[in-house]
Scaffold this motif. Structure first.
Motif, mmCIF file in Angstrom:
data_model
loop_
_atom_site.group_PDB
_atom_site.id
_atom_site.type_symbol
_atom_site.label_atom_id
_atom_site.label_comp_id
_atom_site.label_asym_id
_atom_site.label_seq_id
_atom_site.Cartn_x
_atom_site.Cartn_y
_atom_site.Cartn_z
ATOM 1 N N VAL A 128 0.822 -1.204 0.000
ATOM 2 C CA VAL A 128 0.000 0.000 0.000
ATOM 3 C C VAL A 128 0.860 1.259 0.000
ATOM 4 N N GLY B 147 2.500 0.370 -4.008
ATOM 5 C CA GLY B 147 2.081 1.761 -4.065
ATOM 6 C C GLY B 147 3.241 2.719 -3.913
ATOM 7 N N GLY C 152 4.723 11.568 4.998
ATOM 8 C CA GLY C 152 3.390 12.144 5.116
ATOM 9 C C GLY C 152 2.634 11.409 6.219
ATOM 10 N N SER C 153 2.950 10.152 6.405
ATOM 11 C CA SER C 153 2.264 9.330 7.400
ATOM 12 C C SER C 153 2.314 9.957 8.792
ATOM 13 N N ILE D 139 0.165 13.085 9.046
ATOM 14 C CA ILE D 139 -1.267 12.803 9.180
ATOM 15 C C ILE D 139 -1.587 12.423 10.629
ATOM 16 N N PHE E 240 -6.647 5.997 1.079
ATOM 17 C CA PHE E 240 -5.462 5.413 1.691
ATOM 18 C C PHE E 240 -5.800 4.825 3.066
ATOM 19 N N ILE F 184 -0.009 14.411 -1.084
ATOM 20 C CA ILE F 184 1.266 13.725 -1.325
ATOM 21 C C ILE F 184 1.505 13.412 -2.807
ATOM 22 N N SER G 213 8.124 11.163 -0.780
ATOM 23 C CA SER G 213 8.062 9.761 -1.199
ATOM 24 C C SER G 213 7.697 9.584 -2.657
HETATM 25 C C1 LIG Z 1 -2.477 9.025 -0.088
HETATM 26 C C2 LIG Z 1 -1.243 8.745 0.680
HETATM 27 N N1 LIG Z 1 -0.924 9.531 1.698
HETATM 28 C C3 LIG Z 1 0.192 9.326 2.427
HETATM 29 C C4 LIG Z 1 1.044 8.279 2.152
HETATM 30 C C5 LIG Z 1 2.225 8.100 3.031
HETATM 31 O O1 LIG Z 1 3.426 8.330 2.404
HETATM 32 P P1 LIG Z 1 4.768 8.638 3.170
HETATM 33 O O2 LIG Z 1 4.580 8.373 4.617
HETATM 34 O O3 LIG Z 1 5.781 7.724 2.554
HETATM 35 O O4 LIG Z 1 5.068 10.080 2.906
HETATM 36 C C6 LIG Z 1 0.744 7.423 1.088
HETATM 37 C C7 LIG Z 1 1.604 6.268 0.771
HETATM 38 O O5 LIG Z 1 1.255 5.348 0.077
HETATM 39 C C8 LIG Z 1 -0.415 7.669 0.336
HETATM 40 O O6 LIG Z 1 -0.738 6.879 -0.707
#
Ligand SMILES: Cc1ncc(COP(=O)(O)O)c(C=O)c1O
Lengths: 158, 388
Positions: free
Chosen positions: A158, B38, B99-100, B103, B124, B204, B235
């Motif tokens: 994912v 993904g 981004g995780s 959030i 997501f 993102i 990412s």
């Molecule tokens: C919609 C969306 N938001 C946030 C993320 C998180 O990405 P990251 O933590 O690598 O920045 C993803 C990763 O698949 C995503 O698809």
């Protein structure tokens, strides 16, 4: 490079129909463009990229550096044409720097390549010197890495 | 020990990922063609890697300021201005572990137990569990194929209650590939304007928008900046998933408290990645463009391929996913994925992994080479033909 060549460079088996979809153009348009590039000798062929070390008829390959006297009027082209007509010669480049021509020769074994150099290349009158280097291992060719091919290492879905 | 009694019921209630299960099967099979992952198939551009390596050589191996190095925060503001016309002060930005984390920090900072968080679905996987962990109540809003999986004004209006604290705005969307145009966003803003709702805008995939106009941030819409936490990261845009770096921007009044959450849970984001990211923002427009063009070509190829099999598939204009409707085959999403894997050795992700409303769909990622995509299409085509 143009867009079509970029795509073919990644996978020459991509069909004109697929290329047309990818570029948002018509199939006819793409076919015509490819055809033109073939006619203009921009595209000279389509070949698989083979890792020779993995098949039975593993050949030896050598890089031979040649110093030559350019001929009056024709420069290096005339000697080059006498060299590239041999089928053992896989690649031939005119170089800047310490030598003039880089000849890539293939043979069944070291002896065969060595004989080719001494009997054919070294005999040509405008060749001043030869220096032969046998290639021991291919790491990368045509932008493709040949060893440690790990495949897709991405682990999360994912 | 009775572990069940020890564990937090909130954590226990989070369902295990169904995706993981299939993934374990995939790992044990040979010759599987995957459209499952993904994340970009490209490697991080070399100049970014070099900048990271250089920072190590220079001995930048310590913690940074909690909010991230100043140079990077400033570069983020410059970048957002250059790309999307946004004007942020470097004090309104902080650097997160992807981004995780941004959030998570956003939800933990604004959600009071019992608050409702609106989550457009399919989307997501993290929004729901992170809302629950923050004590909030996730409220899914089902977006529809016929609306191109966009959030509509009517849907939003009817989901809002006095308990609504926040709206997650997940566009460009994973898994549907849907994007929201300026006009779509204006309609959303109209509903939000008169309320106290906070928007958490997960942008993102902002750089992977294949419309001629490109990405519009909700921040650009009148009155939205003061109530929006903008989430973005490195990412997807720069193929830097493993570097674990993202950021959040917003009003100081929200960002400063968010930094408290970050400060105690994380300390500071990876130092090497921060130095690499400065390079990414400064000088990788060209590399990003090359990747985007390549994604766009694959998008068209896969869309045409899936449609020619007789599957209905809405045209996604963002991210790197297609979300075809597979109900014609008569299978549920899970059945489709399992059978496709067993019969044709192709791995895709079941739509219901992204919310109940994803049932009837599968997610196919085109973060794969054209060669791989063609192989997968051929196999999926053979499979679908048997059943429709
Ligand atoms: C919609 C969306 N938001 C946030 C993320 C998180 O990405 P990251 O933590 O690598 O920045 C993803 C990763 O698949 C995503 O698809």
């Amino acid at each position: 490079m143009n867009e079509i060549l970029d795509i073919l460079d990644k996978d020459a088996r991509t069909t004109p129909e697929q290329i047309a979809i990818m570029l948002g153009r018509s199939t006819e348009d793409v076919k015509a463009a490819i055809n033109k590039m073939e006619n203009d000798k921009i595209i000279l062929g389509y070949k698989p990229l083979v890792n020779r070390e993995k098949i039975e008829d593993d050949l030896v390959c050598a890089l031979i550096e040649l110093k030559v006297t350019p001929s009056a009027g024709e420069g290096f082209d005339s000697i080059a044409s006498r060299i590239y007509c041999y089928e053992q010669v896989r690649n031939l480049y005119l170089m800047s720097g310490a030598y003039d021509l880089a000849v890539f020769v293939e043979g069944r074994n070291i002896k065969e390549v060595a004989l080719f150099v001494s009997e054919h290349l070294a005999q040509m009158d405008s060749i001043l010197s030869t220096s032969t280097h046998f290639m021991l291992k291919t790491y990368k060719r045509e932008g493709v890495i040949f060893e440690n091919i790990k495949g897709d290492t991405r682990e999360l879905m994912v | 020990m009775d572990y069940e009694k020890i564990l937090s019921p909130v954590v226990t209630a989070i369902p295990p990922s169904g995706i993981r299960k299939l993934f374990n099967v995939v790992n044990e099979m040979e010759d599987v063609v995957s459209l499952g992952v993904g994340e970009p198939d490209f490697n991080t551009p070399q100049s970014i890697k070099n900048a990271g390596i250089r920072s190590l050589e220079l001995g930048y191996t310590h913690y940074t300021a909690n909010a991230g190095i100043k140079e990077l925060r400033e570069e983020i503001t410059v970048y957002l201005n250059r790309k999307y016309n946004l004007s942020y002060d470097s004090e309104d930005v902080f650097v997160t572990v992807g981004g995780s984390e941004a959030i998570d920090a956003a939800l933990r900072t604004v959600v009071v137990p019992g608050d409702e968080v609106l989550i457009p679905e399919p989307s997501f996987v993290c929004y729901k569990p992170l809302t629950a962990l923050a004590g909030g109540v996730p409220v899914p809003i089902v977006t529809k194929e016929e609306d191109n999986f966009r959030l509509t004004k009517q849907q939003l209006e009817s989901a809002i209650t006095p308990k609504t604290k926040a709206l997650i705005l997940p566009y460009p969307n994973n898994p549907t590939g849907a994007v929201m145009s300026k006009k779509d966003l204006e309609a959303i803003a109209e509903v939000i304007r008169g309320t106290n709702i906070i928007i958490i805008s997960d942008e993102i995939y902002s750089e992977l928008n294949y419309t001629p106009e490109g990405h519009t941030s909700i921040i650009e819409i009148e009155g939205m900046k003061e109530r929006t936490i903008l989430i973005n990261g490195f990412s997807k845009t720069f193929a830097m998933t493993g570097w674990r770096l993202g950021y959040a921007c917003g009003p100081k009044e929200i960002i400063q408290p968010m930094i408290k959450v970050h400060q105690f849970a994380i300390m500071s984001s990876p130092t090497t990645s921060q130095y690499a990211a400065v390079e990414a923002l400064r000088s990788c427009d060209n590399e990003v463009n090359v990747m985007k063009n390549e994604y766009n070509m694959r998008r068209r190829l896969m869309l045409a391929g899936l449609r020619s099999m007789g599957l209905s598939c809405f045209e996604p204009l963002g991210a790197f996913y297609l979300f075809p409707n597979i109900t014609k085959t008569g299978f549920s999403s899970d059945e489709f994925c399992e059978r496709l894997l067993k019969e044709e050795r192709v791995a895709v992700v079941s739509g219901n992994a992204f919310g109940v409303s994803g049932e009837g769909f599968i997610r196919c990622s085109y973060a794969y080479s054209v060669t791989n995509i063609n192989k997968a299409l051929e196999r999926i085509g053979r499979f679908v033909k048997k059943y429709i």
